[in-house]
Design a protein around this motif. Structure first.
Motif, short mmCIF file in Angstrom:
data_model
loop_
_atom_site.label_atom_id
_atom_site.label_comp_id
_atom_site.label_asym_id
_atom_site.label_seq_id
_atom_site.Cartn_x
_atom_site.Cartn_y
_atom_site.Cartn_z
N GLN A 47 1.44 9.40 7.59
CA GLN A 47 2.39 8.98 6.55
C GLN A 47 1.88 9.30 5.14
OE1 GLN A 47 4.42 5.27 7.18
NE2 GLN A 47 3.96 5.29 9.37
N ASN A 48 0.88 10.20 5.07
CA ASN A 48 0.37 10.69 3.79
C ASN A 48 -0.12 9.56 2.89
OD1 ASN A 48 0.99 13.49 4.32
ND2 ASN A 48 3.14 12.95 4.01
N ILE A 49 -0.77 8.59 3.49
CA ILE A 49 -1.34 7.47 2.73
C ILE A 49 -2.85 7.65 2.64
CG2 ILE A 49 -1.72 4.97 2.71
CD1 ILE A 49 0.99 4.73 4.17
N ASP A 50 -3.34 7.71 1.44
CA ASP A 50 -4.78 7.79 1.20
C ASP A 50 -5.42 6.50 1.67
OD1 ASP A 50 -7.36 7.96 0.25
OD2 ASP A 50 -6.80 8.44 -1.82
N MET A 51 -6.36 6.57 2.61
CA MET A 51 -6.98 5.37 3.14
C MET A 51 -7.71 4.58 2.07
SD MET A 51 -8.24 6.45 6.96
CE MET A 51 -8.22 8.24 6.82
N ASN A 52 -8.25 5.26 1.07
CA ASN A 52 -8.92 4.56 -0.02
C ASN A 52 -7.95 3.80 -0.92
OD1 ASN A 52 -11.61 5.08 0.56
ND2 ASN A 52 -11.56 7.09 -0.42
N PHE A 53 -6.68 4.00 -0.70
CA PHE A 53 -5.60 3.31 -1.41
C PHE A 53 -5.59 1.82 -1.07
CE2 PHE A 53 -0.86 2.54 -1.57
CZ PHE A 53 -0.68 2.77 -2.93
N ILE A 54 -6.14 1.45 0.10
CA ILE A 54 -6.04 0.09 0.63
C ILE A 54 -7.10 -0.80 -0.01
CG2 ILE A 54 -6.29 -1.32 2.71
CD1 ILE A 54 -5.30 1.26 4.23
N ASP A 55 -6.67 -1.95 -0.53
CA ASP A 55 -7.57 -2.91 -1.17
C ASP A 55 -7.92 -4.09 -0.27
OD1 ASP A 55 -7.53 -1.69 -3.91
OD2 ASP A 55 -5.40 -2.18 -3.74
N ILE A 56 -6.95 -4.51 0.55
CA ILE A 56 -7.09 -5.72 1.37
C ILE A 56 -6.61 -5.42 2.78
CG2 ILE A 56 -6.34 -8.13 1.66
CD1 ILE A 56 -5.77 -8.19 -1.37
N ILE A 57 -7.33 -5.93 3.77
CA ILE A 57 -6.90 -5.82 5.17
C ILE A 57 -6.80 -7.24 5.74
CG2 ILE A 57 -7.45 -4.95 7.47
CD1 ILE A 57 -9.24 -2.83 6.05
N ILE A 58 -5.63 -7.58 6.25
CA ILE A 58 -5.43 -8.88 6.90
C ILE A 58 -5.33 -8.67 8.40
CG2 ILE A 58 -3.96 -10.92 7.06
CD1 ILE A 58 -2.88 -10.26 4.27
N ILE A 59 -6.10 -9.44 9.15
CA ILE A 59 -6.05 -9.39 10.62
C ILE A 59 -5.37 -10.67 11.10
CG2 ILE A 59 -7.36 -9.23 12.77
CD1 ILE A 59 -7.66 -6.77 11.02
N SER A 60 -4.25 -10.53 11.80
CA SER A 60 -3.52 -11.72 12.25
C SER A 60 -4.21 -12.39 13.43
CB SER A 60 -2.07 -11.35 12.60
OG SER A 60 -2.03 -10.44 13.69
N HIS A 61 -4.46 -11.63 14.49
CA HIS A 61 -5.10 -12.21 15.67
C HIS A 61 -5.84 -11.12 16.42
CE1 HIS A 61 -1.27 -10.73 17.30
NE2 HIS A 61 -1.78 -10.82 18.52
N LEU A 62 -6.50 -11.50 17.52
CA LEU A 62 -7.49 -10.60 18.13
C LEU A 62 -7.00 -9.86 19.36
CD1 LEU A 62 -10.74 -12.72 17.61
CD2 LEU A 62 -9.80 -10.86 16.22
N HIS A 63 -5.71 -9.70 19.54
CA HIS A 63 -5.24 -8.71 20.50
C HIS A 63 -5.54 -7.32 19.94
CE1 HIS A 63 -2.25 -11.29 23.01
NE2 HIS A 63 -3.33 -11.01 23.70
N SER A 64 -5.92 -6.41 20.82
CA SER A 64 -6.46 -5.13 20.36
C SER A 64 -5.47 -4.32 19.52
CB SER A 64 -6.94 -4.29 21.55
OG SER A 64 -5.86 -3.99 22.42
N ASP A 65 -4.18 -4.47 19.77
CA ASP A 65 -3.21 -3.69 19.00
C ASP A 65 -3.05 -4.20 17.58
OD1 ASP A 65 -1.98 -5.89 20.46
OD2 ASP A 65 -0.04 -5.23 19.72
N HIS A 66 -3.81 -5.26 17.24
CA HIS A 66 -3.74 -5.81 15.89
C HIS A 66 -5.05 -5.69 15.11
CE1 HIS A 66 0.31 -7.66 16.26
NE2 HIS A 66 -0.01 -7.60 17.53
N PHE A 67 -6.16 -5.34 15.81
CA PHE A 67 -7.42 -5.26 15.07
C PHE A 67 -8.34 -4.12 15.49
CE2 PHE A 67 -9.49 -6.99 18.73
CZ PHE A 67 -10.82 -6.59 18.60
#
Length: 256
Positions: A47-67
């Motif tokens: 989606q042409n998003i620069d990964m360094n663009f991200i400031d904050i990462i929120i993890i909801s829960h520990l199912h693998s498709d979420h973290f």
């Protein structure tokens, strides 16, 4: 202006059509990634998003498709020469596992080019993300079925649903839920509902929307095999659903 880009809209079952569910929430001064399952780095590139663009990462829960994509994403930050810090935010009972997972994946703080700031939250307490965006959470029943295994495997059963507040707008992000009743955890009026559709039925959702009366509803966490059923249901119950949309990877909305 708040913007939400749907990086992935799929369920936990791998799909060639959809990436695992993840949102990019953009404010005027922060870019927040909500969940990062396997393949998140590639999904951002697609989606042409620069990964360094991200400031904050929120993890909801520990199912693998979420973290499960977190270690790879942080590694890519380093390979891309990142120097600015990143905040990782998750429920307090998830944080020890997240740290151990990263350290075991050789994400060693002393060897990174940037600082990783870990932050935890508890239920029903405001977390300030930016000057104009905050969230609070309530526990839902998504992981309740694992209670019988909790002691044997030292499991974290934290599974929050999120109420984001931006200016005067309330945005519910259900994350994964255990039943349709979990959509009624918050008493605040709902402007936008971002609702997973793997673990509930469309007929149940109709009844809840009539109670919540959100201005807009966006369906996520969509299994490939359920997509036609959802579209058919939406088309035949249009008057009951109002502004309800089946999202896709790359879908974007703006909140004034």
């Amino acid at each position: 202006m708040l913007k939400i880009k749907f990086i992935g809209t799929g369920s936990a079952k791998a799909s060639l059509k959809r990436n695992f569910t993840s949102l990019l929430i953009q404010t005027s001064n922060e870019n927040i990634l909500m969940d990062c399952g396997e393949g998140i780095s590639k999904a951002l590139l697609q989606q042409n998003i620069d990964m360094n663009f991200i400031d904050i990462i929120i993890i909801s829960h520990l199912h693998s498709d979420h973290f499960a994509g977190l270690a790879g994403l942080l590694t890519n930050f380093k390979l891309l020469g990142r120097i600015k810090p990143v905040r990782i935010i998750t429920h307090k009972s998830n944080l020890p596992f997240i740290k151990n997972f990263l350290f075991s994946s050789f994400i060693i703080p002393e060897r990174m080019n940037y600082e990783i700031e870990f932050e935890d939250f508890d239920y029903e307490k405001d977390i300030i993300l930016t000057d104009d965006l905050k969230f609070l959470t309530k526990q839902n029943s998504h992981l309740s079925k694992y209670q019988i295994h909790q002691e044997n495997y030292n499991l974290s059963l934290a599974s929050p649903s999120f109420l984001f507040t931006y200016a005067n707008k309330n945005i519910i992000f259900t994350s994964d839920i255990g039943s349709v009743d979990n959509l009624l955890l918050f008493s605040e009026p709902v402007d936008i509902l971002i609702c997973e559709i793997t673990h509930i039925y469309m007929a149940e959702l109709v009844e809840v929307l009539q109670k919540l009366k959100p201005s807009e509803t966006y369906l996520i966490h969509i299994p490939d095999e359920k997509e036609k059923e959802i579209l058919d249901f939406l088309s035949t119950h249009d008057s009951e659903f109002g502004n309800t949309f089946l999202t896709y990877d790359g879908f974007e909305i703006s909140v004034p």
